[in-house]
Design an enzyme around this catalytic site. Structure first.
Site, PDB file in Angstrom:
ATOM      1  N   PRO A  10       0.917  -1.211   0.026  1.00 49.18           N
ATOM      2  CG  PRO A  10      -0.010  -1.133   2.032  1.00 49.18           C
ATOM      3  CD  PRO A  10       0.566  -1.896   1.378  1.00 49.18           C
ATOM      4  CG  ASN A  11      -0.307   4.315   1.279  1.00 45.64           C
ATOM      5  OD1 ASN A  11      -1.189   4.733   0.616  1.00 45.64           O
ATOM      6  ND2 ASN A  11      -0.331   3.505   2.270  1.00 45.64           N
ATOM      7  NE  ARG A  18       3.605   6.769   1.762  1.00 43.43           N
ATOM      8  CZ  ARG A  18       3.976   5.800   2.270  1.00 43.43           C
ATOM      9  NH1 ARG A  18       4.695   4.640   1.407  1.00 43.43           N
ATOM     10  NH2 ARG A  18       3.645   5.251   3.475  1.00 43.43           N
ATOM     11  CE1 TYR A  23       8.863   4.989   3.355  1.00 47.11           C
ATOM     12  CE2 TYR A  23       7.033   6.906   3.280  1.00 47.11           C
ATOM     13  CZ  TYR A  23       7.720   5.684   3.894  1.00 47.11           C
ATOM     14  OH  TYR A  23       6.985   5.220   5.046  1.00 47.11           O
ATOM     15  CG  ASN A  74       8.380  -1.775   0.710  1.00 46.57           C
ATOM     16  OD1 ASN A  74       7.846  -2.004   1.884  1.00 46.57           O
ATOM     17  ND2 ASN A  74       9.029  -0.721   0.506  1.00 46.57           N
ATOM     18  CB  ALA A  77       1.309   0.446   6.743  1.00 50.27           C
ATOM     19  CG  HIS A  80       5.025  -2.187  10.451  1.00 45.21           C
ATOM     20  ND1 HIS A  80       6.178  -2.609  10.732  1.00 45.21           N
ATOM     21  CD2 HIS A  80       5.006  -1.119   9.490  1.00 45.21           C
ATOM     22  CE1 HIS A  80       7.282  -1.742   9.682  1.00 45.21           C
ATOM     23  NE2 HIS A  80       6.260  -0.902   9.053  1.00 45.21           N
ATOM     24  CG  ASP A  87      -0.644 -17.427   8.475  1.00 47.83           C
ATOM     25  OD1 ASP A  87       0.412 -17.436   9.133  1.00 47.83           O
ATOM     26  OD2 ASP A  87      -1.688 -17.258   9.079  1.00 47.83           O
ATOM     27  CD  GLU A  98      10.546  -7.380   5.999  1.00 48.63           C
ATOM     28  OE1 GLU A  98      11.084  -8.574   6.601  1.00 48.63           O
ATOM     29  OE2 GLU A  98      10.365  -6.316   6.768  1.00 48.63           O
ATOM     30  CG  HIS A 100      11.067  -2.190   5.071  1.00 51.98           C
ATOM     31  ND1 HIS A 100       9.633  -2.066   4.952  1.00 51.98           N
ATOM     32  CD2 HIS A 100      11.358  -3.280   5.751  1.00 51.98           C
ATOM     33  CE1 HIS A 100       9.379  -3.305   5.482  1.00 51.98           C
ATOM     34  NE2 HIS A 100      10.115  -4.019   5.950  1.00 51.98           N
ATOM     35  CB  SER A 102      12.315   4.688   5.529  1.00 47.80           C
ATOM     36  OG  SER A 102      11.319   3.698   6.076  1.00 47.80           O
ATOM     37  NE  ARG A 107       9.540   6.007   9.098  1.00 48.15           N
ATOM     38  CZ  ARG A 107       8.668   5.886   8.162  1.00 48.15           C
ATOM     39  NH1 ARG A 107       8.850   5.114   7.400  1.00 48.15           N
ATOM     40  NH2 ARG A 107       7.548   6.760   8.174  1.00 48.15           N
ATOM     41  NE  ARG A 111       6.303   4.436  10.332  1.00 47.91           N
ATOM     42  CZ  ARG A 111       5.204   4.505   9.561  1.00 47.91           C
ATOM     43  NH1 ARG A 111       5.089   3.708   8.758  1.00 47.91           N
ATOM     44  NH2 ARG A 111       4.656   5.738   9.477  1.00 47.91           N
TER      45      ARG A 111
HETATM   46  C1  DQA Z   1       8.259   1.294   4.284  1.00 45.15           C
HETATM   47  C2  DQA Z   1       8.157   1.260   5.865  1.00 45.15           C
HETATM   48  C3  DQA Z   1       6.767   1.006   6.342  1.00 45.15           C
HETATM   49  O1  DQA Z   1       6.898   1.147   7.708  1.00 45.15           O
HETATM   50  C4  DQA Z   1       5.941   2.068   5.692  1.00 45.15           C
HETATM   51  O2  DQA Z   1       4.428   1.939   6.091  1.00 45.15           O
HETATM   52  C5  DQA Z   1       5.714   1.985   4.123  1.00 45.15           C
HETATM   53  C6  DQA Z   1       6.923   1.999   3.343  1.00 45.15           C
HETATM   54  C7  DQA Z   1       9.332   1.483   3.586  1.00 45.15           C
HETATM   55  O3  DQA Z   1       9.426   1.024   2.403  1.00 45.15           O
HETATM   56  O4  DQA Z   1      10.359   2.214   4.088  1.00 45.15           O
HETATM   57  O5  DQA Z   1       4.671   2.269   3.526  1.00 45.15           O
HETATM   58  O6  DQA Z   1       7.933  -0.221   3.919  1.00 45.15           O
END
Ligand code: DQA
Length: 150
Positions: A10-11, A18, A23, A74, A77, A80, A87, A98, A100, A102, A107, A111
């Protein structure tokens, strides 16, 4: 050609616009191209999927179970919060990296926990967009160069 899954949650479709101070300014399309180029160097192709929905991410993992050799994820959110994604990834019998952009550990406390890390072979956090390229390189080592694991 063997395929790897590049899955964004998401996002992350808003990357570049954003919170660029957190990011960066690289867009998701740029990141997907970087992954595709890095994978191509080792003769791999990519399946790049982004979803803002937990179920969409889970469906993408299920669909990739028998048709890909590794995954970069990635989950934004959902990292978390999503036991369901944990699963689904447990049913994926290939290496998972995995990523990220950031460093969530630097943070807010909310997170700091990841539902994905227990099922990941490696975690890359805080390296920005380049972290995805590192993830492809690690996947190449894990899937093609078995000696790299020794
Ligand atoms: C993220 C870190 C997450 O905590 C956050 O909710 C994101 C982006 C990152 O790429 O740093 O949406 O996964």
């Amino acid at each position: 050609m063997p395929e790897i899954l590049v899955l964004n949650g998401p996002n992350l479709n808003l990357l570049g616009e954003r919170e660029p101070e957190i990011y960066g300014r690289t867009t998701l399309a740029d990141i997907e191209e970087m992954c595709t180029d890095a994978a191509a160097e080792a003769g791999l192709t990519t399946r790049c999927i982004q979803s803002n929905h937990e179920g969409g991410l889970i469906d993408a993992v299920h669909e990739a179970r028998h048709s890909t050799v590794g995954a970069i994820i990635n989950a934004g959110a959902y990292t978390h919060t999503s036991l369901a994604l944990h699963d689904a990834l447990k049913s994926y019998d290939h290496p998972i990296i995995e990523v990220h952009l950031s460093n969530p550990h630097a943070r807010e406390a909310v997170r700091h926990h990841s539902f994905l890390s227990p099922v990941a072979s490696a975690v890359i956090a805080g390296a920005g967009a380049k972290g995805y390229v590192h993830a492809v390189e690690i996947l190449i080592d894990l899937t093609l160069n078995t000696k790299a694991r020794l």
